[in-house]
Design a protein around this motif. Structure first.
Motif, PDB file in Angstrom:
ATOM      1  N   GLY A  32     -69.701  20.658   5.423  1.00  0.00           N
ATOM      2  CA  GLY A  32     -71.107  20.448   5.745  1.00  0.00           C
ATOM      3  C   GLY A  32     -71.349  19.261   6.631  1.00  0.00           C
ATOM      4  N   VAL A  33     -70.298  18.741   7.254  1.00  0.00           N
ATOM      5  CA  VAL A  33     -70.433  17.519   8.063  1.00  0.00           C
ATOM      6  C   VAL A  33     -69.901  17.779   9.460  1.00  0.00           C
ATOM      7  N   SER A  34     -70.622  17.288  10.474  1.00  0.00           N
ATOM      8  CA  SER A  34     -70.186  17.433  11.864  1.00  0.00           C
ATOM      9  C   SER A  34     -70.142  16.069  12.535  1.00  0.00           C
ATOM     10  N   SER A  35     -69.157  15.892  13.422  1.00  0.00           N
ATOM     11  CA  SER A  35     -69.058  14.642  14.183  1.00  0.00           C
ATOM     12  C   SER A  35     -69.810  14.744  15.509  1.00  0.00           C
ATOM     13  N   SER A  36     -70.365  15.908  15.797  1.00  0.00           N
ATOM     14  CA  SER A  36     -71.107  16.105  17.044  1.00  0.00           C
ATOM     15  C   SER A  36     -72.374  15.248  17.053  1.00  0.00           C
ATOM     16  N   VAL A  37     -72.697  14.701  18.205  1.00  0.00           N
ATOM     17  CA  VAL A  37     -73.891  13.850  18.333  1.00  0.00           C
ATOM     18  C   VAL A  37     -75.052  14.718  18.814  1.00  0.00           C
ATOM     19  N   LEU A  38     -76.117  14.751  18.010  1.00  0.00           N
ATOM     20  CA  LEU A  38     -77.307  15.534  18.351  1.00  0.00           C
ATOM     21  C   LEU A  38     -78.402  14.629  18.886  1.00  0.00           C
ATOM     22  N   PRO A  39     -79.277  15.160  19.746  1.00  0.00           N
ATOM     23  CA  PRO A  39     -80.391  14.343  20.252  1.00  0.00           C
ATOM     24  C   PRO A  39     -81.285  13.871  19.102  1.00  0.00           C
ATOM     25  N   LYS A  40     -81.909  12.706  19.288  1.00  0.00           N
ATOM     26  CA  LYS A  40     -82.825  12.176  18.256  1.00  0.00           C
ATOM     27  C   LYS A  40     -84.015  13.115  18.061  1.00  0.00           C
ATOM     28  N   THR A  41     -84.513  13.673  19.164  1.00  0.00           N
ATOM     29  CA  THR A  41     -85.615  14.625  19.090  1.00  0.00           C
ATOM     30  C   THR A  41     -85.117  15.985  19.552  1.00  0.00           C
ATOM     31  N   LEU A  42     -85.266  16.981  18.701  1.00  0.00           N
ATOM     32  CA  LEU A  42     -84.775  18.315  19.026  1.00  0.00           C
ATOM     33  C   LEU A  42     -85.859  19.146  19.697  1.00  0.00           C
ATOM     34  N   LYS A  43     -85.438  20.105  20.513  1.00  0.00           N
ATOM     35  CA  LYS A  43     -86.350  21.127  21.042  1.00  0.00           C
ATOM     36  C   LYS A  43     -85.585  22.448  21.072  1.00  0.00           C
ATOM     37  N   VAL A  44     -86.322  23.547  21.123  1.00  0.00           N
ATOM     38  CA  VAL A  44     -85.683  24.867  21.200  1.00  0.00           C
ATOM     39  C   VAL A  44     -85.136  25.046  22.611  1.00  0.00           C
ATOM     40  N   LEU A  45     -83.827  25.284  22.707  1.00  0.00           N
ATOM     41  CA  LEU A  45     -83.204  25.499  24.017  1.00  0.00           C
ATOM     42  C   LEU A  45     -83.178  26.982  24.363  1.00  0.00           C
ATOM     43  N   TRP A  46     -82.937  27.836  23.366  1.00  0.00           N
ATOM     44  CA  TRP A  46     -82.996  29.287  23.578  1.00  0.00           C
ATOM     45  C   TRP A  46     -83.112  30.006  22.241  1.00  0.00           C
ATOM     46  N   THR A  47     -83.549  31.253  22.318  1.00  0.00           N
ATOM     47  CA  THR A  47     -83.527  32.145  21.152  1.00  0.00           C
ATOM     48  C   THR A  47     -82.898  33.462  21.592  1.00  0.00           C
ATOM     49  N   TYR A  48     -82.303  34.152  20.630  1.00  0.00           N
ATOM     50  CA  TYR A  48     -81.732  35.473  20.898  1.00  0.00           C
ATOM     51  C   TYR A  48     -82.237  36.428  19.828  1.00  0.00           C
ATOM     52  N   GLU A  49     -82.719  37.592  20.242  1.00  0.00           N
ATOM     53  CA  GLU A  49     -83.249  38.589  19.306  1.00  0.00           C
ATOM     54  C   GLU A  49     -82.116  39.516  18.868  1.00  0.00           C
ATOM     55  N   ALA A  50     -81.648  39.343  17.636  1.00  0.00           N
ATOM     56  CA  ALA A  50     -80.549  40.179  17.128  1.00  0.00           C
ATOM     57  C   ALA A  50     -81.057  41.490  16.527  1.00  0.00           C
ATOM     58  N   GLY A  51     -82.362  41.572  16.286  1.00  0.00           N
ATOM     59  CA  GLY A  51     -82.937  42.836  15.828  1.00  0.00           C
ATOM     60  C   GLY A  51     -83.162  42.934  14.335  1.00  0.00           C
ATOM     61  N   GLU A  52     -82.175  42.500  13.543  1.00  0.00           N
ATOM     62  CA  GLU A  52     -82.337  42.546  12.089  1.00  0.00           C
ATOM     63  C   GLU A  52     -81.944  41.213  11.467  1.00  0.00           C
ATOM     64  N   SER A  53     -82.285  41.062  10.196  1.00  0.00           N
ATOM     65  CA  SER A  53     -82.123  39.791   9.478  1.00  0.00           C
ATOM     66  C   SER A  53     -80.738  39.173   9.636  1.00  0.00           C
ATOM     67  N   ILE A  54     -80.719  37.863   9.808  1.00  0.00           N
ATOM     68  CA  ILE A  54     -79.464  37.109   9.890  1.00  0.00           C
ATOM     69  C   ILE A  54     -79.389  36.184   8.685  1.00  0.00           C
ATOM     70  N   GLU A  55     -78.424  36.477   7.801  1.00  0.00           N
ATOM     71  CA  GLU A  55     -78.173  35.600   6.661  1.00  0.00           C
ATOM     72  C   GLU A  55     -76.788  34.978   6.768  1.00  0.00           C
ATOM     73  N   SER A  56     -76.024  35.478   7.728  1.00  0.00           N
ATOM     74  CA  SER A  56     -74.704  34.945   8.045  1.00  0.00           C
ATOM     75  C   SER A  56     -74.886  33.661   8.850  1.00  0.00           C
ATOM     76  N   SER A  57     -74.095  32.655   8.539  1.00  0.00           N
ATOM     77  CA  SER A  57     -74.161  31.403   9.298  1.00  0.00           C
ATOM     78  C   SER A  57     -73.221  31.496  10.494  1.00  0.00           C
ATOM     79  N   ALA A  58     -73.610  30.881  11.576  1.00  0.00           N
ATOM     80  CA  ALA A  58     -72.841  30.999  12.813  1.00  0.00           C
ATOM     81  C   ALA A  58     -71.571  30.144  12.775  1.00  0.00           C
ATOM     82  N   ALA A  59     -70.582  30.571  13.557  1.00  0.00           N
ATOM     83  CA  ALA A  59     -69.425  29.731  13.877  1.00  0.00           C
ATOM     84  C   ALA A  59     -69.495  29.461  15.377  1.00  0.00           C
TER      85      ALA A  59
END
Length: 331
Positions: free
Chosen positions: A1-28
Motif C-alpha cells: 500500500g506504499v509508493s515511492s512515486s512523487v505526486l503533485p501537491k494538488t491533483l487534477k483529472v488528466l484523463w478518463t476512460y469509459e470501460a463500459g461496466e463496473s470496475i472493482e479490480s484495482s489497476a496495475a
C-alpha cells in the motif's frame, strides 16, 4: 500500500476512460501502461500518459475484484468463472488459462517461477508462471477471497475459514495456522515480522509471524462494522478502510487509534500512501486525499459512483476505477 512515486501537491483529472461496466479490480501500472479488469469481462491495457486504449483481452466471464499483476512481460488475472488468465503484456495475446473450481476474487502474486492465487473453491493454487501447469494446491476450510502476502518463501493468507495460514511456496505445505476468530476478506499487509488485516468480526489484527500469535486487536469503541479493505503499513502506522464509513490510522506496535476520518459511505477501497498522504476511494463516490500524520482532508474528488477499487500510483500519477465503468487518472 506504499509508493515511492512523487505526486503533485494538488491533483487534477488528466484523463478518463469509459470501460463500459463496473470496475472493482484495482489497476496495475508497469512501464507506462495501465492494466485493469472490468465486469464486462475485459482486461484493458491503457496508455498512462493519455488514457488511450492499447489493447483489450476478453476473459471468459466478468473480472471482479481480482486485480492484474505483471511479471516478466506477462499479465495475470482471475475471473468470476474461476479461470486464471496469462496474457502477453505487449499486445494482449492470450498465453494460457487455468480453470479452478469456483469464482476468483483473489489477485495473483508471482514469486520466482510460480504464480499464486486463491479461489472460492477453497484452494490456494501454485501454478508454473510460464506455462500455467499446476505445481501444487493447498486446501483451506473455506473460500479464499484474499490475496496472499509473500515474505521469505512463505505465502500468508487470511480466509473465510476464520484462519490465518502460512503456506510454503516451494511445495504448498502448511507451516502454521492461527485462528483469526472471524472470516476475512481483507488481504494481509506484511511489514517486518508482522501481518495486519481486518476481519468481519469488526476488528483489525496484528499477527506476530515469529511468535505465531496475535499481537493485538483493534476495535472502534462505538462503531462495530467489518473491515473489507486491505491495510497500508508505513512509518509505524496501519491505515485501513472500514464498513463503518471510516478510514482508520492505528499505531502498528500497539494497535491504538491515532486518527479516524469519516466519509459518507463504507470504505472498501484499500488505501495507498505516498509522500505522507493517504489516497483512498469510498462508496460515497468520492476520492479522498488525507494527511497521513493527522488524518485531515487535503482534497476530494466526486466521481459520482462508488469507488471500491484501490488506487494505483506510478510516475507521478494515480489511477482508480469506479463502479460506473470509468477509469480516472489524476496527476
Amino acid at each position: 500500500g506504499v509508493s515511492s512515486s512523487v505526486l503533485p501537491k494538488t491533483l487534477k483529472v488528466l484523463w478518463t476512460y469509459e470501460a463500459g461496466e463496473s470496475i472493482e479490480s484495482s489497476a496495475a501500472i508497469v512501464d507506462g501502461t495501465v492494466f485493469v479488469g472490468s465486469q464486462s469481462g475485459e482486461l484493458l491495457a491503457l496508455d498512462l500518459e493519455k488514457g488511450a486504449l492499447l489493447w483489450k483481452y476478453r476473459a471468459k466471464e466478468a473480472i471482479g475484484e481480482s486485480s492484474p499483476t505483471v511479471a516478466a512481460g506477462v499479465v495475470y488475472v482471475g475471473d468470476l468463472s474461476g479461470v486464471v488468465h496469462a496474457v502477453q503484456a505487449s499486445d494482449g495475446k492470450g498465453l494460457w488459462t487455468f480453470q479452478t473450481g469456483s469464482e476468483i476474487k483473489s489477485s495473483p502474486v508471482v514469486v520466482a517461477d510460480k504464480m499464486l492465487i486463491g479461489s472460492y473453491d477453497e484452494h490456494l493454487y501454485g501454478l508454473a508462471a510460464r506455462t500455467g501447469k499446476l505445481v501444487w494446491k493447498f486446501k483451506a476450510e473455506g473460500p479464499l477471497h484474499a490475496t496472499p502476502g509473500v515474505a521469505d518463501g512463505i505465502a500468508y493468507i487470511s480466509g473465510c475459514d476464520e484462519n490465518f495460514r502460512a503456506v510454503r511456496i516451494a511445495d504448498g505445505e502448511e507451516v502454521f495456522h492461527i485462528s483469526s476468530g472471524a472470516y476475512t476478506g481483507a488481504s494481509p499487509a506484511l511489514a517486518g515480522r508482522w501481518a495486519y488485516y481486518g476481519t468481519f468480526n469488526n476488528d483489525v489484527l496484528a499477527v506476530d509471524l515469529g511468535a505465531r500469535r496475535i499481537g493485538w486487536r483493534y476495535e472502534h469503541p462505538e462503531r462495530h462494522f467489518p473491515y473489507y479493505s486491505s491495510a497500508a503499513v508505513v512509518d509505524g502506522k496501519v491505515v485501513v478502510g472500514g464498513r463503518d464509513k471510516m478510514v482508520h490510522c492505528l499505531n502498528a506496535k500497539t494497535g491504538k487509534s491515532l486518527w479516524t476520518f469519516l466519509t459518507r459511505a463504507r470504505v472498501e477501497s484499500s488505501p495507498a500512501v505516498a509522500g505522507g498522504r493517504v489516497y483512498v476511494g469510498s462508496s460515497d463516490g468520492r476520492f479522498y486525499v488525507l494527511d497521513l500524520a493527522g488524518g485531515a482532508k487535503l482534497w476530494e474528488f466526486d466521481a459520482g459512483a462508488p469507488l471500491s477499487a484501490s488506487p494505483a500510483i506510478s510516475r507521478g500519477r494515480i489511477v482508480i476505477g469506479s463502479q460506473d465503468g470509468r477509469v480516472y487518472c489524476f496527476g
